[in-house]
Design a protein around this motif. Structure first.
Motif, PDB file in Angstrom:
ATOM      1  N   ARG A  28     -12.064   7.043 -11.052  1.00  0.00           N
ATOM      2  CA  ARG A  28     -12.476   5.885 -10.192  1.00  0.00           C
ATOM      3  C   ARG A  28     -11.559   4.558 -10.918  1.00  0.00           C
ATOM      4  NH1 ARG A  28     -18.698   5.701  -9.926  1.00  0.00           N
ATOM      5  NH2 ARG A  28     -18.843   8.041  -9.262  1.00  0.00           N
ATOM      6  N   TYR A  29     -11.265   4.726 -12.000  1.00  0.00           N
ATOM      7  CA  TYR A  29     -10.840   3.611 -12.723  1.00  0.00           C
ATOM      8  C   TYR A  29      -9.291   3.240 -12.116  1.00  0.00           C
ATOM      9  CZ  TYR A  29     -14.259   3.724 -16.075  1.00  0.00           C
ATOM     10  OH  TYR A  29     -15.445   3.691 -16.803  1.00  0.00           O
ATOM     11  N   SER A  30      -8.562   4.442 -11.561  1.00  0.00           N
ATOM     12  CA  SER A  30      -7.534   4.135 -11.085  1.00  0.00           C
ATOM     13  C   SER A  30      -7.051   5.025 -10.036  1.00  0.00           C
ATOM     14  CB  SER A  30      -6.373   4.341 -12.413  1.00  0.00           C
ATOM     15  OG  SER A  30      -4.939   4.597 -11.963  1.00  0.00           O
ATOM     16  N   ASP A  31      -6.191   4.364  -9.208  1.00  0.00           N
ATOM     17  CA  ASP A  31      -5.828   5.450  -8.100  1.00  0.00           C
ATOM     18  C   ASP A  31      -4.457   6.289  -8.522  1.00  0.00           C
ATOM     19  OD1 ASP A  31      -7.242   4.128  -6.486  1.00  0.00           O
ATOM     20  OD2 ASP A  31      -5.726   3.314  -5.002  1.00  0.00           O
ATOM     21  N   ALA A  32      -3.836   6.011  -9.682  1.00  0.00           N
ATOM     22  CA  ALA A  32      -2.986   6.671 -10.218  1.00  0.00           C
ATOM     23  C   ALA A  32      -3.562   7.936 -10.715  1.00  0.00           C
ATOM     24  CB  ALA A  32      -2.263   6.102 -11.220  1.00  0.00           C
ATOM     25  N   LEU A  33      -4.589   7.852 -11.577  1.00  0.00           N
ATOM     26  CA  LEU A  33      -5.393   8.986 -11.969  1.00  0.00           C
ATOM     27  C   LEU A  33      -5.546   9.849 -10.821  1.00  0.00           C
ATOM     28  CD1 LEU A  33      -7.575   7.563 -15.172  1.00  0.00           C
ATOM     29  CD2 LEU A  33      -5.028   8.345 -15.099  1.00  0.00           C
TER      30      LEU A  33
ATOM     31  N   ASP B 198       4.966   6.996 -18.660  1.00  0.00           N
ATOM     32  CA  ASP B 198       5.426   8.345 -18.404  1.00  0.00           C
ATOM     33  C   ASP B 198       4.272   9.057 -19.572  1.00  0.00           C
ATOM     34  OD1 ASP B 198       7.198   7.705 -16.751  1.00  0.00           O
ATOM     35  OD2 ASP B 198       8.799   8.004 -18.052  1.00  0.00           O
ATOM     36  N   GLU B 199       4.381   8.587 -20.689  1.00  0.00           N
ATOM     37  CA  GLU B 199       3.361   9.259 -21.540  1.00  0.00           C
ATOM     38  C   GLU B 199       1.909   9.382 -21.239  1.00  0.00           C
ATOM     39  OE1 GLU B 199       4.511   6.037 -24.069  1.00  0.00           O
ATOM     40  OE2 GLU B 199       6.267   6.805 -22.572  1.00  0.00           O
ATOM     41  N   MET B 200       1.542   8.324 -20.369  1.00  0.00           N
ATOM     42  CA  MET B 200       0.101   8.416 -20.051  1.00  0.00           C
ATOM     43  C   MET B 200       0.238   9.262 -18.893  1.00  0.00           C
ATOM     44  SD  MET B 200      -2.694   6.202 -20.027  1.00  0.00           S
ATOM     45  CE  MET B 200      -4.037   6.218 -19.008  1.00  0.00           C
ATOM     46  N   VAL B 201       1.067   9.497 -18.222  1.00  0.00           N
ATOM     47  CA  VAL B 201       0.978  10.292 -16.877  1.00  0.00           C
ATOM     48  C   VAL B 201       0.999  11.764 -17.454  1.00  0.00           C
ATOM     49  CG1 VAL B 201       2.406  11.309 -15.003  1.00  0.00           C
ATOM     50  CG2 VAL B 201       2.134   8.772 -15.522  1.00  0.00           C
ATOM     51  N   ALA B 202       1.884  11.968 -18.458  1.00  0.00           N
ATOM     52  CA  ALA B 202       1.975  13.378 -19.061  1.00  0.00           C
ATOM     53  C   ALA B 202       0.345  13.807 -19.818  1.00  0.00           C
ATOM     54  CB  ALA B 202       2.953  13.316 -20.197  1.00  0.00           C
ATOM     55  N   ARG B 203      -0.089  12.781 -20.596  1.00  0.00           N
ATOM     56  CA  ARG B 203      -1.330  13.238 -21.103  1.00  0.00           C
ATOM     57  C   ARG B 203      -2.324  13.318 -20.079  1.00  0.00           C
ATOM     58  NH1 ARG B 203      -0.207   8.750 -24.492  1.00  0.00           N
ATOM     59  NH2 ARG B 203      -1.879   7.499 -23.281  1.00  0.00           N
TER      60      ARG B 203
ATOM     61  N   SER C 110       0.770  -1.109   0.303  1.00  0.00           N
ATOM     62  CA  SER C 110      -0.039  -0.093  -0.163  1.00  0.00           C
ATOM     63  C   SER C 110       0.910   1.532  -0.166  1.00  0.00           C
ATOM     64  CB  SER C 110      -0.926  -0.015   1.288  1.00  0.00           C
ATOM     65  OG  SER C 110       0.027  -0.103   2.403  1.00  0.00           O
ATOM     66  N   GLN C 111       1.949   1.210   0.440  1.00  0.00           N
ATOM     67  CA  GLN C 111       3.009   2.405   0.386  1.00  0.00           C
ATOM     68  C   GLN C 111       3.522   2.712  -0.863  1.00  0.00           C
ATOM     69  OE1 GLN C 111       2.977   4.222   3.316  1.00  0.00           O
ATOM     70  NE2 GLN C 111       1.509   2.471   4.026  1.00  0.00           N
ATOM     71  N   LYS C 112       3.355   1.840  -1.858  1.00  0.00           N
ATOM     72  CA  LYS C 112       4.030   2.163  -3.197  1.00  0.00           C
ATOM     73  C   LYS C 112       3.259   3.391  -3.740  1.00  0.00           C
ATOM     74  CE  LYS C 112       3.993  -0.600  -6.622  1.00  0.00           C
ATOM     75  NZ  LYS C 112       3.976  -2.066  -7.377  1.00  0.00           N
ATOM     76  N   ASP C 113       3.958   3.935  -4.479  1.00  0.00           N
ATOM     77  CA  ASP C 113       3.364   5.230  -5.212  1.00  0.00           C
ATOM     78  C   ASP C 113       2.454   4.431  -6.407  1.00  0.00           C
ATOM     79  OD1 ASP C 113       2.592   7.391  -6.737  1.00  0.00           O
ATOM     80  OD2 ASP C 113       4.739   7.984  -6.825  1.00  0.00           O
ATOM     81  N   PRO C 114       1.203   4.806  -6.555  1.00  0.00           N
ATOM     82  CA  PRO C 114       0.282   4.322  -7.520  1.00  0.00           C
ATOM     83  C   PRO C 114       0.767   4.658  -8.856  1.00  0.00           C
ATOM     84  CG  PRO C 114      -0.978   6.082  -6.309  1.00  0.00           C
ATOM     85  CD  PRO C 114       0.441   5.715  -5.454  1.00  0.00           C
ATOM     86  N   LEU C 115       1.612   5.856  -8.866  1.00  0.00           N
ATOM     87  CA  LEU C 115       2.077   6.394 -10.153  1.00  0.00           C
ATOM     88  C   LEU C 115       2.766   5.369 -11.101  1.00  0.00           C
ATOM     89  CD1 LEU C 115       2.507  10.040 -10.031  1.00  0.00           C
ATOM     90  CD2 LEU C 115       0.647   8.878 -10.850  1.00  0.00           C
ATOM     91  N   ALA C 116       3.409   4.356 -10.073  1.00  0.00           N
ATOM     92  CA  ALA C 116       4.477   3.669 -10.858  1.00  0.00           C
ATOM     93  C   ALA C 116       3.750   2.660 -11.721  1.00  0.00           C
ATOM     94  CB  ALA C 116       5.238   2.805  -9.589  1.00  0.00           C
ATOM     95  N   ASN C 117       2.545   2.501 -11.692  1.00  0.00           N
ATOM     96  CA  ASN C 117       1.855   1.398 -12.748  1.00  0.00           C
ATOM     97  C   ASN C 117       1.719   2.115 -13.918  1.00  0.00           C
ATOM     98  OD1 ASN C 117       1.788  -0.475 -10.841  1.00  0.00           O
ATOM     99  ND2 ASN C 117      -0.176   0.420 -10.025  1.00  0.00           N
TER     100      ASN C 117
END
Ligand code: ZN
Ligand code: ZN
Ligand code: ZN
Ligand code: ZN
Ligand code: ZN
Ligand code: ZN
Ligand code: ZN
Length: 1786
Positions: A327-332, A186-191, A176-183
């Protein structure tokens, strides 16, 4: 015009453009561009105005679809880089969701909190999580959500244990401590980052946009039309009605539309009320402004360009979209949080989240809701960003709160005004304060400040915010900022608050809520930083308390009464709200020694500061008494200012007790700041306050009005006393423990203004000195009583931890014991009597079982706790929380119990726990000289009978104090010899001081024990003397014998006493039992004689030749079987026919005779759907409806009930006229309503006050005889058919004659048979008064049953009477089945009398109607049985209820029979009717009751073989007539079973009917529930037990009838139609099934939406218990028009579902609602009980509730008995406020 055109053209013009649009291409283009924001804005600028806001009527579905296609879809494509559905699914798959449930609550959804494990009450679970959690086995609380807030499942900080439900349990491998963005790539994160920042910025820009005619840069539309909206906003000033009225005027709409506009404004905060060009909208705006500017402030209206509104619409949509995407992703979600909290160009506090928050109060409600939701699902769900958000929130806190205070957009335009009108009984202030208290954060739910609970209650966050953002201080300072009115000393002043400020004051209170959240979980570990910040906050808090110390001071009014009641509520509200905060502050201090000592010092200096202004100018004086003297100031409560508000002193008192608990207190007292204390200063103000209370009791402050009385009340009330009265007492204890007790008492006497009485040398001779003014003597007596009580409390109240050596639970236990000493109490009563902590817990559950026994409730009432007998010894008559009333009740109850146990009724002081060391010296008060002086004086006064110079309670208190001294000494003796300075007995044995050598206290008591005027105190004096003797012996024996000896001896003695008492009690009981049996025996004897007398009389009567008719039934037939119908029926002898009754009004006896004075029964006629099998059938048109044939679905009937009370008709008429006159006078005088509607003929039975609306005349049994030769069915049918023909043609002739000779065919074809005289008019045998009553009741039944105006000439009058008779019998037959009671002998008298008079009335009512009409009815009725082509509109046998047909035939027949003089018997006709209808019913059952799937062949034992064969044959005959309409059935067994079961209710009803009609007693078999019912019934009804014989014995006659029935076209239609046929037997109707657990209902109601306002939550979802419909009650949105009046959903529903009567469950309130008509209603206890056997009306307590089947059955029984209206009547008579409620609005 323009508007209409755009509306029509827009879609088609855009269609092609929309069709050509490709989201994929657009997204691809966006990927290429350099300036993405500009590009997206252009896209939005182009499309948004084309989709949204194209006309006055928005079309959300269409808009949402287009928005999805043209706006959201390209964004999703861009974000995913592929087909969105695929991309999002991938995201979801890779997501590792956090373990938080986070379910956001809907309004009214149930929430659960565990009272054992929740960190605080704001930690809640959703229903799903709760059911999967460990807490469902714990003690939990259930509430309904006000909307907003989310499920805390998975939050480890929220729960002490069991933080996860089964579903949210983390797997061990979870990272649970992991950063959700790791999944994410990078392009996706940027977009994602790009899209989110553009869209969020867009939404924030648009929602905070304030210009009306311009758009933000980049969003200007390509083409701009002249299209505007006139937008109306809500505010705090205008009422619903004002808005509706104004709108009707301004925009020319109907009232309905205006209501809908206003509702939306209330819900969403704004609503466009007009669309068109600028001019058009501007005009509407000016009208609205003009019309509302007469009030303080006009309504807020804006004329906005349509493109702005369009963008705002999409902005909301975009926020919702963001919420869905993340809701689809904790990263979003995390990216969105980053975007939101990123610092903007303006530096600090300029992120998008900040902007939204800071603009909160400027936005409309709908917009706030949407973005709050987004915050909750994003920022508050992310562990990392929740913290950052909390910091931002705390930083903005002051500004947000200030905006919120100034904001006035909320509420008043609100539907809640309805409930205010309904449920705020303007009774006591107490209720009002309470409700304010309960409703806490009511209007905060729409403000961003409401989010505070989500952060402040998280312990780690709260602590961080305290240390890093100094949150505590911020909150308190913000709070202080908003209370600006101060007096010269800087204290709060609420007196001059305007309404607006008062409103603000309410909002300010919500800050206290925040402070509470912050403090709710105490730190387990302290850091230095936390200490610093906490103490800083404590300082701020002391500043606040200083502003309260001494506020609202009062001065005693002398001479004149005060002119205006001063304002006091605001100050008390503040005090009440702060109570928990003050307690929590102390608890925080208690958890750290250093903090405690620091806080104590701060508090002490604050108190010193407060005092500096007070004592100025007061001169010191010296008091001396009994050889002691002390200096004090000159101060009189009765002359100078005094205030009840002393929070600083009280806080210090609390801290002092806490200090006393810590180790330092007795090990190193020098480390404590005690030396700085000046005890007289500490006690001064609390003492004044207590003296004020005493003086108010003594009546010295009467002229100060109620405000002071109220303040004193609250001072002692359970909600306040913990931080008021209790603390004052503690402070006096603290002060006294540090002073010489003599000095303390002298100061006390002086403040009580009693010093002069006890200080004078001859004070023991008060009676001779002071007899001048009786009032003053009286006053002083009360003051002395109060002063003695205070001393008792100071020495005796040791149940505060820190004062005495007790635990917290001891304190609660003692409270409970003293409550239960008054009387046994329900759980909720106890809860109310105990103080609650900030978690709304009393701690009672932990200890209750150790002191009380629980007794379960019955069908009514509630469960009760009863004191365990062994706990009675804790009873203290002078318990400090008793009011005077409580005290005397408790005293009485305890003495009674003692007497019942055969004990001495003395109530000595209880043994007390020891004091803590800091308070130990308080014991010395008891034996100090001044107190002994006082005690001696009072005892001396009591030597003489009281002439007003002393009082009983004064003496009682003195004796109690002496008792306390003795108990204390005994304890010391038993305990140890560590300090031997306690020798109370010695002190009271010493004679008084010189000069007059007065007798000692002991000597006085010895004298008093024989004084005749002191009888009531004797047992106490005796107890004291005995105890003194015991102590003396103990003291003497201490050296030689162990002290236990004496006590052992006394124990033995009491045991022997008890034995003796027990024996005496038993003897007494035996004597009583004997007496009772004797009484019963003599009663039985009397009864027996009476019965025998009657038997004797009866046999005499039968010998009398005049009473027996020539050819009575043959004795053989009558003696063996009782028959109720037909020629062989039982006939009444003369005495049985005679009936004598007594009028309840004039008490005269009267025989019921045809020619006598009419006697009547009070009756209530009502429409009923209780037996309805078709609630969907629309109500009949009352003017056209033909009620002759009742449909078997029994959808509407007329029920008649009676309380069975009999009056002369003339007595009743006089009574009713008096009621009418009284009502008229009442209406003129004052507008009080009554529970009954006189204009509608309603009245209350003069004897039992039962609601009635008419009277039934009582009629004698008709005398009948029967000639020997009676025609058989064949002959009878022939005769009857001839008669009918003759009658028909005669009627036609008469009709034709009226119509002047048209259509003469068939006339005169049928001459009447012999002895049938068509022109004969029989003589009416009834007296005129009976005739009058026959008409009265007939008309009433007609009027009520059809809901028409009375018209005694209407041909339907007799039909309604027969119908009511049949319906009432049927309903009672059902009731007997449902209650498993035998058919006869179990009905209460009132029903028995009612049915018998109703039936006899039915047979007589034709005499007052037109004979031709009744004959015509008879002809039509008969035609349904014997098809007759000349009679039209005959229904088919599937559409007729056969019992109604039977009753109508029998009751209408006399009108035809009276023409016959041929010697036929009416009994014969009745029997033939019965046979024919029975056959018809058998056929009806066979046609309807056969299931489509025939079950397997079943062989019977052969007993009923014949019946089975016959029924098969009959069924097959039917099939030959109807062919394919009937299924093939070969099982005779099955068919016969159907027939037997189906016809039984009919046979039973018929038996009742003929029993009452002909008076034949029922056979004994029908008085039991035994198996022989079928045979007995058939015998009683003169039917063969093989009913098919009725058919086969007259087969040649029956076949044509059968053919006739089957050939009716409706039969085949009915069989083949898809509409379900009514099958027999008809099942009894039940109220709907309710779930066992109440929260299931709440859940069901929370998903219910108002059917009229588009998916909006209903505020008062209400369940119809009859049909299960959920309604949106008590709300404007669902009002409908009924008979020209606006009524609420419930009232409207009752008219369709219950013919005006309704039974509902108000789900949010947990309350049953009974409604009758539009004006009657009452609330009824719900069938749900908590574990303590109590209902929870209003769902205030939140204990889990479970269905109590017994109680639900009771409600069902009321309904089936048709007693709902009666119940309402009784409730309204008992509680007049119910009458004033506008029930039709529900
Ligand atoms: Zn949940
Ligand atoms: Zn869960
Ligand atoms: Zn729990
Ligand atoms: Zn009378
Ligand atoms: Zn009555
Ligand atoms: Zn219903
Ligand atoms: Zn509604």
């Amino acid at each position: 015009m323009a508007a209409a055109e755009t509306d029509r053209d827009a879609p088609s013009a855009l269609c092609s453009e929309f069709l050509n649009f490709s989201a994929k291409d657009t997204a691809a283009k966006w990927l290429q561009v350099s300036n993405l924001p500009k590009e997206v804005y252009q896209h939005l600028a182009c499309y948004v105005p084309k989709i949204y806001c194209l006309g006055p009527n928005l079309n959300p579905q269409n808009e949402d679809l287009l928005a999805q296609l043209l706006l959201q879809s390209p964004l999703e494509w861009y974000l995913c880089g592929e087909e969105p559905s695929v991309g999002l699914a991938k995201l979801e798959q890779n997501n590792q969701p956090s373990q938080l449930c986070g379910h956001v609550f809907k309004v009214g959804e149930p929430t659960y909190s565990c009272r054992e494990c929740a960190a605080d009450p704001t930690c809640v679970l959703c229903m799903q999580c709760f059911l999967g959690s460990v807490h469902k086995e714990h003690r939990y609380r259930m509430t309904t959500s006000g909307g907003g807030g989310f499920c805390d499942c998975g939050d480890t900080e929220a729960w002490k244990k069991g933080p996860y439900c089964q579903k949210h349990e983390p797997n061990i491998s979870d990272s649970s401590q992991k950063d959700p963005l790791a999944n994410l790539s990078d392009e996706m994160v940027a977009r994602t980052y790009n899209v989110f920042s553009i869209i969020l910025k867009y939404a924030v820009d648009m929602l905070t946009w304030e210009k009306e005619d311009e758009l933000p840069e980049g969003l200007e539309p390509p083409a701009r039309g002249d299209t505007y909206y006139c937008m109306l906003f809500n505010d705090e000033v205008h009422t619903y009605e004002q808005v509706i009225y104004t709108l009707q005027k301004a925009v020319n709409c109907t009232q309905k539309e205006a209501v809908s506009f206003a509702t939306t404004v209330d819900r969403d905060g704004r609503k466009s009320v007009r669309f068109g060009d600028f001019q058009f909208c501007e005009q509407a705006k000016s009208v609205i402004v003009r019309n509302t500017s007469r009030q303080t402030k006009p309504l807020r209206v804006q004329v906005m360009h349509s493109s702005i509104v369009a963008h705002q619409c999409f902005a909301l949509k975009a926020l919702t979209w963001l919420g869905q995407i993340i809701r689809y992703s904790d990263a979003l979600r995390r990216i969105l949080c980053q975007v939101g909290l990123q610092r903007g160009p303006e530096g600090e506090n300029s992120s998008l989240v900040d902007t939204l928050m800071l603009c909160d109060s400027k936005m409309w409600k709908g917009a706030r809701n949407v973005y709050h939701q987004l915050f909750m699902s994003s920022l508050l769900m992310d562990t990392k960003y929740k913290k950052l958000f909390a910091i931002q929130f705390a930083k903005n806190y002051r500004r947000l709160q200030t905006d919120f205070m100034e904001d006035d957009h909320e509420r008043v335009v609100s539907v809640t005004s309805l409930s205010v009108q309904l449920f705020t009984a303007p009774t006591v202030n107490y209720e009002r304060l309470q409700s304010d208290y309960v409703k806490d954060d009511h209007d905060r739910e729409f403000s961003v400040t409401d989010l505070s609970v989500q952060m402040f209650t998280v312990p780690s966050l709260a602590r961080m915010l305290i240390t890093e953002e100094n949150l505590m201080t911020t909150i308190i300072r913000t709070f202080m900022d908003h209370l600006r009115h101060r007096d010269l000393q800087g204290r709060f002043q609420f007196e001059r608050y305007t309404a607006q400020q008062a409103f603000k004051f309410r909002r300010v209170q919500s800050l206290i809520g925040d402070l509470k959240y912050v403090l709710i979980s105490r730190p387990t570990e302290w850091t230095d930083q936390l200490r610093d910040k906490y103490l800083e906050g404590f300082d701020a808090f002391l500043e606040l308390l200083k502003c309260m110390q001494g506020m609202d001071p009062v001065v005693r009014q002398v001479g004149q009464h005060i002119e205006m009641e001063p304002e006091w509520e605001a100050a008390f509200t503040l005090q009440m709200k702060l109570t928990h905060i003050i307690s929590m502050m102390q608890e925080w201090c208690a958890s750290d020694e250093r903090v405690l000592i620091e806080a104590y010092k701060k508090c002490l200096s604050a108190l010193t500061h407060c005092h500096s202004g007070f004592t100025d100018g007061e001169q010191p004086i010296t008091l001396s008494m009994c050889g002691h003297s002390v200096d004090t100031i000159r101060y009189c409560v009765s002359q100078e200012k005094v205030s009840i508000h002393l929070p600083v002193s009280r806080l210090l008192a609390g801290l002092h007790a806490l200090l006393s608990k810590i180790e330092v207190a007795y090990r190193f007292p020098e480390q404590l700041p005690l030396s700085e204390l000046s005890p007289p200063m500490l006690i001064e103000h609390p003492l004044r306050c207590l003296v004020l209370c005493a003086q108010v009791h003594a009546g010295m402050w009467r002229r100060n009005g109620f405000s002071l009385v109220n303040q004193i009340y609250y001072y002692h009330n359970v909600k306040c006393r913990v931080e008021m009265f209790d603390k004052d007492l503690s402070m006096l204890q603290a002060g006294a423990s540090m002073m010489d007790p003599n000095h303390f008492l002298m100061i006390t006497l002086s403040r009580f203004e009693l010093y002069h009485i006890f200080s004078s040398a001859d004070c023991r001779k008060r009676y001779s000195r002071e007899n001048a003014n009786k009032d003053v003597v009286q006053q002083n007596n009360t003051l002395i009583e109060e002063m003695l009580h205070l001393v008792i409390m100071i020495v005796g109240e040791r149940y505060t931890a820190g004062v005495g050596q007790v635990e917290c639970s001891d304190e609660i236990r003692r409270e409970i014991v003293h409550q239960l000493c008054i009387r046994p109490m329900a759980h909720s009563e106890l809860v109310k009597a105990l103080p609650e902590n900030e978690n709304k817990e009393t701690g009672m559950e932990r200890v209750i079982d150790s002191v009380a026994l629980f007794k379960k409730p019955g069908v009514t009432g509630r469960g009760l706790y009863k004191l365990r007998p062994e706990c009675a010894k804790m009873f203290n008559l002078y318990f400090h929380h008793y009011s005077r009333a409580d005290q005397s009740k408790a005293e009485e109850a305890q003495r009674k119990i003692k007497r019942q146990n055969g004990e001495d009724s003395v109530l000595p002081p209880p043994v007390l726990p020891r004091f803590c060391p800091l308070f130990a010296s308080l014991v010395n008060i008891l034996q100090c000289d001044v107190l002994l002086g006082i005690l001696g004086a009072v005892l001396q006064w009591a030597m003489e009978p009281s002439g007003g110079h002393w009082s009983e309670s004064m003496l009682q208190r003195v004796l109690h104090l002496i008792g306390m001294g003795l108990v204390e000494e005994q304890q010391h003796l038993i305990g140890s010899a560590e300090d031997n300075d306690t020798n109370f007995t010695l002190k009271i044995s010493k004679p008084g001081e010189a000069p007059a050598n007065t007798p000692s206290i002991l000597a006085l008591l010895e004298t008093l024990q024989n004084a005749p005027h002191l009888e009531v105190h004797k047992d106490m004096i005796r107890w004291i003397l005995k105890t003194v003797a015991n102590i003396k012996t103990t003291r003497e024996c201490t050296a030689s014998a162990p002290p236990s000896d004496s006590s052992g001896h006394s124990q033995e003695e009491t045991v022997r006493d008890k034995d003796k008492a027990e024996r005496k009690r038993k003897a007494e009981m035996a004597r009583l039992r004997r007496e009772k049996i004797m009484a019963q025996m003599s009663e039985m004897q009397r009864h027996f004689i009476n019965e025998n007398k009657e038997l004797f009389q009866q046999s005499l009567d039968e010998l009398d030749p005049s009473t027996s008719t020539t050819l009575e039934h043959s004795p053989s037939s009558c003696d063996t079987t009782l028959v109720c119908v037909g020629p062989r029926r039982w006939r009444a002898g003369g005495s049985e026919r005679r009936q004598v009754v007594t009028c309840i009004l004039c008490q005269e006896e009267q025989e019921i005779r045809t020619d006598g004075k009419a006697m009547v029964l009070a009756a209530f006629v009502q429409r009923s759907t209780v037996m309805s099998k078709n609630r969907k059938r629309p109500p009949h048109n009352p003017d056209k409806y033909d009620p002759l044939f009742m449909h078997p679905d029994l959808s509407f009937g007329t029920h008649t009930g009676s309380c069975g009370h009999i009056m002369h008709s003339h007595c009743w008429q006089r009574y009713f006229e008096a009621v009418q006159a009284k009502e008229q006078r009442r209406q003129q005088r004052l507008r009080v309503h009554t529970s009954y509607d006189v204009e509608n003929g309603e009245f209350l039975c003069p004897l039992c006050e039962c609601l009635s609306n008419t009277v039934i005349p009582l009629l004698p049994l008709t005398k009948t005889s029967c000639s020997s030769e009676q025609p058989d069915l064949n002959q009878w049918l022939n005769i009857t058919s001839l008669q009918m023909k003759a009658l028909l043609s005669a009627h036609r002739k008469a009709k034709a004659a009226d119509a002047d000779g048209v259509d003469m065919d068939g006339v005169n074809d049928c001459p009447p048979p012999d002895g049938f005289k068509l022109d004969y008019t029989p003589k009416n045998l009834y007296s005129s008064t009976i005739k009058e009553m026959l008409t009265t009741f007939g008309t009433a039944t007609y009027k009520v049953g059809l809901k028409v105006h009375p018209n005694e000439q209407d041909p339907r009058v007799p039909i309604m009477c027969w119908g009511s008779c049949a319906y009432t019998i049927q309903s009672i037959e059902r009731l007997l089945v449902d209650e498993e009671k035998p058919l006869f002998g179990s009905l209460p008298c009132r029903q028995d009398d009612c049915l018998s008079s109703l039936t006899r009335f039915g047979s007589a009512c034709w005499t007052v109607s037109s004979h031709a009409t009744v004959q015509n009815h008879f002809i039509r009725l008969l035609a349904a049985l014997i098809p007759d082509p000349r009679v039209e509109n005959t229904p088919c046998i599937l559409d007729i209820d056969m019992f109604h047909l039977l009753v109508s035939l029998v009751l209408s027949h006399p009108a035809v029979f009276c023409l016959d003089s041929s010697g036929l018997s009416a009994d014969t006709a009745q029997l033939h009717f019965l046979h024919l209808v029975t056959v018809a019913h058998i056929v009806q059952i066979l046609l309807t009751s056969v299931p489509e799937e025939v079950q397997m062949e079943q062989e019977s034992g052969g007993a009923e073989r014949e019946e089975e064969e016959k029924v098969c044959m009959l069924y097959n005959t039917l099939r030959t007539h109807l062919g394919s309409g009937l299924h093939e059935v070969n099982s005779g067994w099955h068919l016969w079973r159907c027939v037997k079961a189906g016809i039984l209710p009919y046979l039973r009803a018929a038996a009742l009917f003929f029993h009452y009609l002909n008076g034949a007693p029922a056979p004994p078999e029908l008085h039991t529930l035994d198996v022989g019912e079928w045979e007995a019934l058939c015998g009683y009804l003169c039917l063969p037990s093989n009913l098919l014989q009725l058919f086969y014995n007259n087969r040649e006659l029956m076949e044509p009838l059968l053919h006739g029935w089957c050939s009716h076209p409706s039969v085949l239609q009915g069989l083949q139609s898809s509409v379900a046929l009514i099958r027999f037997p008809r099942e009894s109707n039940h109220l709907i099934e309710l779930p066992g657990d109440y929260s299931a209902l709440i859940n069901q109601a929370s998903s219910f939406t108002c059917p009229k306002s588009g998916g909006d939550k209903s505020r008062a979802p209400t369940l119809c218990l009859v049909c299960g419909a959920m309604l949106c009650s008590q709300s404007y949105c669902c009002q409908t028009e009924l008979e020209g009046e606006d009524v609420g959903a419930c009232t409207a529903h009752t008219f369709a579902c219950g013919a005006g009567v309704g039974i509902f469950l108000r789900v949010r309130e947990s309350q049953v609602l009974f409604l009758a008509g539009k004006t009657k209603g009452c609330f009824y206890a719900p069938p749900y009980l908590d574990d303590y056997g109590e209902t929870d009306q209003g769902l205030r307590r939140g204990n889990p509730l479970h269905l109590c089947q017994e109680r639900y059955r009771k409600i069902q029984k009321l309904w089936r008995q048709h007693s709902i209206t009666e119940e309402i009547g009784h409730a309204q008579e008992a509680n007049q406020t119910l009458v004033g409620i506008d029930w039709q609005h529900l």
